[in-house]
Motif scaffolding. Sequence first.
Motif, PDB file in Angstrom:
ATOM      1  N   ALA A 160       0.831  -1.211   0.000  1.00 56.18           N
ATOM      2  CA  ALA A 160       0.000   0.000   0.000  1.00 56.18           C
ATOM      3  C   ALA A 160       0.863   1.257   0.000  1.00 56.18           C
ATOM      4  O   ALA A 160       0.555   2.227  -0.693  1.00 56.18           O
ATOM      5  N   ALA A 161       1.932   1.246   0.774  1.00 50.55           N
ATOM      6  CA  ALA A 161       2.819   2.410   0.839  1.00 50.55           C
ATOM      7  C   ALA A 161       3.429   2.697  -0.527  1.00 50.55           C
ATOM      8  O   ALA A 161       3.518   3.863  -0.936  1.00 50.55           O
ATOM      9  N   ALA A 162       3.829   1.665  -1.232  1.00 51.79           N
ATOM     10  CA  ALA A 162       4.407   1.855  -2.563  1.00 51.79           C
ATOM     11  C   ALA A 162       3.378   2.444  -3.527  1.00 51.79           C
ATOM     12  O   ALA A 162       3.694   3.330  -4.317  1.00 51.79           O
ATOM     13  N   THR A 163       2.148   1.976  -3.434  1.00 56.36           N
ATOM     14  CA  THR A 163       1.086   2.465  -4.312  1.00 56.36           C
ATOM     15  C   THR A 163       0.729   3.917  -4.029  1.00 56.36           C
ATOM     16  O   THR A 163       0.493   4.696  -4.941  1.00 56.36           O
ATOM     17  N   LEU A 164       0.685   4.280  -2.747  1.00 57.20           N
ATOM     18  CA  LEU A 164       0.218   5.611  -2.350  1.00 57.20           C
ATOM     19  C   LEU A 164       1.344   6.583  -2.013  1.00 57.20           C
ATOM     20  O   LEU A 164       1.080   7.688  -1.550  1.00 57.20           O
ATOM     21  N   ALA A 165       2.586   6.177  -2.212  1.00 62.19           N
ATOM     22  CA  ALA A 165       3.757   7.002  -1.889  1.00 62.19           C
ATOM     23  C   ALA A 165       3.743   7.434  -0.424  1.00 62.19           C
ATOM     24  O   ALA A 165       3.896   8.607  -0.102  1.00 62.19           O
ATOM     25  N   ASP A 224       4.949   6.196   3.769  1.00 64.04           N
ATOM     26  CA  ASP A 224       5.931   5.454   4.534  1.00 64.04           C
ATOM     27  C   ASP A 224       5.306   4.128   4.991  1.00 64.04           C
ATOM     28  O   ASP A 224       4.233   4.130   5.610  1.00 64.04           O
ATOM     29  N   ALA A 225       5.979   3.015   4.708  1.00 62.12           N
ATOM     30  CA  ALA A 225       5.436   1.697   5.055  1.00 62.12           C
ATOM     31  C   ALA A 225       5.288   1.544   6.570  1.00 62.12           C
ATOM     32  O   ALA A 225       4.336   0.914   7.037  1.00 62.12           O
ATOM     33  N   GLY A 226       6.200   2.131   7.330  1.00 62.59           N
ATOM     34  CA  GLY A 226       6.102   2.056   8.785  1.00 62.59           C
ATOM     35  C   GLY A 226       4.862   2.760   9.308  1.00 62.59           C
ATOM     36  O   GLY A 226       4.224   2.287  10.257  1.00 62.59           O
ATOM     37  N   LEU A 227       4.512   3.866   8.699  1.00 63.59           N
ATOM     38  CA  LEU A 227       3.308   4.605   9.081  1.00 63.59           C
ATOM     39  C   LEU A 227       2.064   3.758   8.824  1.00 63.59           C
ATOM     40  O   LEU A 227       1.181   3.647   9.685  1.00 63.59           O
ATOM     41  N   VAL A 228       1.999   3.139   7.656  1.00 55.47           N
ATOM     42  CA  VAL A 228       0.850   2.308   7.302  1.00 55.47           C
ATOM     43  C   VAL A 228       0.784   1.095   8.231  1.00 55.47           C
ATOM     44  O   VAL A 228      -0.278   0.772   8.771  1.00 55.47           O
ATOM     45  N   ARG A 229       1.924   0.430   8.424  1.00 52.47           N
ATOM     46  CA  ARG A 229       1.949  -0.743   9.306  1.00 52.47           C
ATOM     47  C   ARG A 229       1.510  -0.375  10.720  1.00 52.47           C
ATOM     48  O   ARG A 229       0.713  -1.074  11.342  1.00 52.47           O
ATOM     49  N   GLY A 230       1.994   0.754  11.233  1.00 55.00           N
ATOM     50  CA  GLY A 230       1.596   1.198  12.568  1.00 55.00           C
ATOM     51  C   GLY A 230       0.105   1.433  12.675  1.00 55.00           C
ATOM     52  O   GLY A 230      -0.525   1.070  13.682  1.00 55.00           O
ATOM     53  N   ALA A 231      -0.488   2.023  11.648  1.00 53.48           N
ATOM     54  CA  ALA A 231      -1.929   2.278  11.658  1.00 53.48           C
ATOM     55  C   ALA A 231      -2.708   0.968  11.613  1.00 53.48           C
ATOM     56  O   ALA A 231      -3.719   0.813  12.311  1.00 53.48           O
TER      57      ALA A 231
END
Length: 149
Positions: free
Chosen positions: A32-37, A39-46
């Motif tokens: 998802a982070a790659a698709t939406l530009a 941070d993967a850590g932000l997405v994972r944390g959420a």
Amino acid sequence: MTITDFLAPQHVVLDVRLPDKRRLLEDLARRAAATLALDAGLVRGALEAREALGSTGVGGGIALPHARLAQVRRPSGLMLRLRPGIAYEAIDEKPVDLVFLLLIPAETPSEPLNALACVARRLRDPGLVAALRQIRDPAAFYARLTDGR
């Protein structure tokens, strides 16, 4: 609202092999982070924060992980089919093999809920779910998920 409003054909990934829920959430966050530009850590944390409130494993082998993020401007989805299914702490304690990730804007209250309800309604159809488990081609999977044929 329909699933095509927030899921693109290229965001259907079939027969992903992951060992557990933690790795699944990491993988979803990375994709998802790659698709939406983002941070993967932000997405994972959420996603992890949402799961801490209660599992998004809704039963029948289906999980609907979702999170609200201020950086997301409109709902965005990603559909994975896992092979084999994994333990997910689902309400029926069965392994999960169909996963629909939904990232939604933090500020708009009703539209994101409509997106989540739209996915939940589609995946409540046992005939559709059975078909999705058998389809081998991502394009055919997307077509069946989004238009019911």
